[in-house]
Design a protein around this motif. Structure first.
Motif, PDB file in Angstrom:
ATOM      1  N   TYR A  31       0.890  -1.227  -0.036  1.00  0.00           N
ATOM      2  CA  TYR A  31      -0.067  -0.137  -0.021  1.00  0.00           C
ATOM      3  C   TYR A  31       0.823   1.128  -0.039  1.00  0.00           C
ATOM      4  CZ  TYR A  31      -4.516  -2.593   1.120  1.00  0.00           C
ATOM      5  OH  TYR A  31      -5.300  -3.321   1.063  1.00  0.00           O
ATOM      6  N   TYR A  33       0.469   5.737  -0.396  1.00  0.00           N
ATOM      7  CA  TYR A  33      -0.480   6.838  -0.221  1.00  0.00           C
ATOM      8  C   TYR A  33       0.176   8.325  -0.517  1.00  0.00           C
ATOM      9  CZ  TYR A  33      -2.096   3.017   3.143  1.00  0.00           C
ATOM     10  OH  TYR A  33      -2.219   1.903   3.533  1.00  0.00           O
ATOM     11  N   SER A  94       2.568   1.169   3.561  1.00  0.00           N
ATOM     12  CA  SER A  94       2.257   0.413   4.585  1.00  0.00           C
ATOM     13  C   SER A  94       2.209  -1.282   3.925  1.00  0.00           C
ATOM     14  CB  SER A  94       0.997   0.818   5.393  1.00  0.00           C
ATOM     15  OG  SER A  94      -0.081   0.560   4.504  1.00  0.00           O
ATOM     16  N   SER A  95       2.347  -2.124   5.065  1.00  0.00           N
ATOM     17  CA  SER A  95       2.006  -3.535   4.344  1.00  0.00           C
ATOM     18  C   SER A  95       0.653  -3.728   4.343  1.00  0.00           C
ATOM     19  CB  SER A  95       2.725  -4.513   5.668  1.00  0.00           C
ATOM     20  OG  SER A  95       2.539  -4.104   6.844  1.00  0.00           O
ATOM     21  N   LEU A  96       0.179  -4.996   4.081  1.00  0.00           N
ATOM     22  CA  LEU A  96      -0.982  -5.386   3.997  1.00  0.00           C
ATOM     23  C   LEU A  96      -1.969  -5.479   5.306  1.00  0.00           C
ATOM     24  CD1 LEU A  96      -0.469  -8.800   2.106  1.00  0.00           C
ATOM     25  CD2 LEU A  96      -1.496  -6.770   1.071  1.00  0.00           C
ATOM     26  N   PRO A  97      -3.083  -5.023   5.005  1.00  0.00           N
ATOM     27  CA  PRO A  97      -4.115  -4.758   6.402  1.00  0.00           C
ATOM     28  C   PRO A  97      -4.204  -5.776   7.516  1.00  0.00           C
ATOM     29  CG  PRO A  97      -5.352  -4.363   4.361  1.00  0.00           C
ATOM     30  CD  PRO A  97      -3.856  -4.665   3.911  1.00  0.00           C
ATOM     31  N   SER A 100      -2.057  -5.199  10.519  1.00  0.00           N
ATOM     32  CA  SER A 100      -2.337  -3.946  10.811  1.00  0.00           C
ATOM     33  C   SER A 100      -1.539  -3.570  12.071  1.00  0.00           C
ATOM     34  CB  SER A 100      -3.768  -3.837  10.845  1.00  0.00           C
ATOM     35  OG  SER A 100      -4.432  -4.699  11.861  1.00  0.00           O
ATOM     36  N   ASN A 101      -0.783  -4.356  12.804  1.00  0.00           N
ATOM     37  CA  ASN A 101       0.063  -3.870  13.735  1.00  0.00           C
ATOM     38  C   ASN A 101       1.204  -2.947  13.475  1.00  0.00           C
ATOM     39  OD1 ASN A 101       1.042  -6.097  12.668  1.00  0.00           O
ATOM     40  ND2 ASN A 101       2.406  -6.511  14.470  1.00  0.00           N
ATOM     41  N   GLN A 102       1.310  -2.927  12.295  1.00  0.00           N
ATOM     42  CA  GLN A 102       2.535  -2.097  11.410  1.00  0.00           C
ATOM     43  C   GLN A 102       1.538  -0.654  11.094  1.00  0.00           C
ATOM     44  OE1 GLN A 102       5.483  -2.774  11.614  1.00  0.00           O
ATOM     45  NE2 GLN A 102       4.906  -4.535  12.742  1.00  0.00           N
ATOM     46  N   PRO A 103       2.454   0.487  11.401  1.00  0.00           N
ATOM     47  CA  PRO A 103       1.697   1.683  10.903  1.00  0.00           C
ATOM     48  C   PRO A 103       1.994   1.982   9.521  1.00  0.00           C
ATOM     49  CG  PRO A 103       3.638   2.101  12.225  1.00  0.00           C
ATOM     50  CD  PRO A 103       3.590   0.660  12.347  1.00  0.00           C
ATOM     51  N   GLN A 104       1.824   3.052   8.971  1.00  0.00           N
ATOM     52  CA  GLN A 104       2.049   3.813   7.883  1.00  0.00           C
ATOM     53  C   GLN A 104       3.406   4.377   8.159  1.00  0.00           C
ATOM     54  OE1 GLN A 104      -0.562   6.213   5.856  1.00  0.00           O
ATOM     55  NE2 GLN A 104      -2.248   4.479   5.881  1.00  0.00           N
ATOM     56  N   PHE A 106       6.184   7.355   6.936  1.00  0.00           N
ATOM     57  CA  PHE A 106       5.957   8.610   5.965  1.00  0.00           C
ATOM     58  C   PHE A 106       7.225   8.867   5.606  1.00  0.00           C
ATOM     59  CE2 PHE A 106       1.989  10.026   6.367  1.00  0.00           C
ATOM     60  CZ  PHE A 106       1.141   9.341   7.370  1.00  0.00           C
ATOM     61  N   GLY A 107       7.054   9.545   4.387  1.00  0.00           N
ATOM     62  CA  GLY A 107       8.470  10.270   3.785  1.00  0.00           C
ATOM     63  C   GLY A 107       8.662  11.781   4.540  1.00  0.00           C
TER      64      GLY A 107
END
Lengths: 115, 111
Positions: A31, A33, A94-97, A100-104, A106-107
């Motif tokens: 994913y 964004y 981010s990784s797959l839903p 979901s314990n992993q956050p997005q 950011f750059g």
């Protein structure tokens, strides 16, 4: 250990010009964004992608286009820049839903001014 | 439409004091994230809260989630200057990793 890399970091455009912002991630995330951040408004989702070759509209997609030709890259295009598009743009991945314990992640952001 | 509201939006506190930032959201969700942003910098993940009653702590920060009340709190204990930053909560309502962010709470810790 680059993570999410955005280029350029700063840019000034004239109204009506076009440009492309590049986001690259080296974490093999599915994913990706694009957000914009304006004072007092938090981050708003522009477009996102759930995998290579896919894109979808977010909360504020008008005036922007995106492409995800390669899994690691997500491009944001401004077709005809307007002063209202002056903002700080953040890319995230981010990784797959299911994980979901992993956050997005950011750059560092791209600061874009439209004159 | 999902709305995420934080309060306060601005918080000035003295070193050594305790305070709580609140994050309310309008639609059922069991995934909530807290981020920190320093001026001119990127967003750094602080906590991921995935279920009702979840509580996580890191140093002087503790986050909790009450999905029934649609409320998350970020509690600051014995604040220090290094905690000065803007804190965002973000809610995932889609089970697909699309986040809606609050407006952010700008925290200033004064000596």
């Amino acid at each position: 250990n680059a993570g999410v890399t955005q280029t350029p970091k700063f840019r000034v455009l004239k109204t009506g010009q076009s440009m492309t912002l590049l986001c690259a991630q080296d974490m093999n995330h599915e994913y990706m964004y694009w957000y914009r951040q304006d004072p007092g408004m938090g981050l708003r989702l522009i477009h996102y992608s759930v995998g290579e070759g896919t894109t979808a509209k977010g909360e504020v997609p008008d005036g922007y286009n995106v492409s995800r030709l390669k899994k690691q890259n997500f491009l944001l295009g401004l077709e005809s820049a307007a002063p209202s598009q002056t903002s700080v743009y953040f890319c995230a991945s981010s990784s797959l839903p299911q994980a979901s314990n992993q956050p997005q992640h950011f750059g560092d952001g791209t600061r874009l001014s439209i004159l | 439409e999902l709305k995420v509201e934080q309060n306060p939006l601005f918080l000035s506190m003295q070193e050594g004091k305790n305070y709580t930032i609140y994050c309310n959201y309008s639609t059922t969700s069991d995934r909530l994230y807290w981020y920190r942003q320093d001026p001119g910098k990127s967003l750094e993940s602080l906590f991921v809260l995935l279920s009702n009653g979840a509580v996580k702590q890191e140093g002087r920060l503790m986050a909790s989630l009450d999905t029934k009340a649609r409320l998350s709190t970020l509690h600051i204990t014995a604040a220090v200057h290094d905690l000065s930053a803007t804190y965002f909560c973000a809610v995932d309502m889609t089970s697909g990793s699309r986040l809606t962010f609050g407006e952010g709470t700008q925290l200033t810790v004064n000596p």
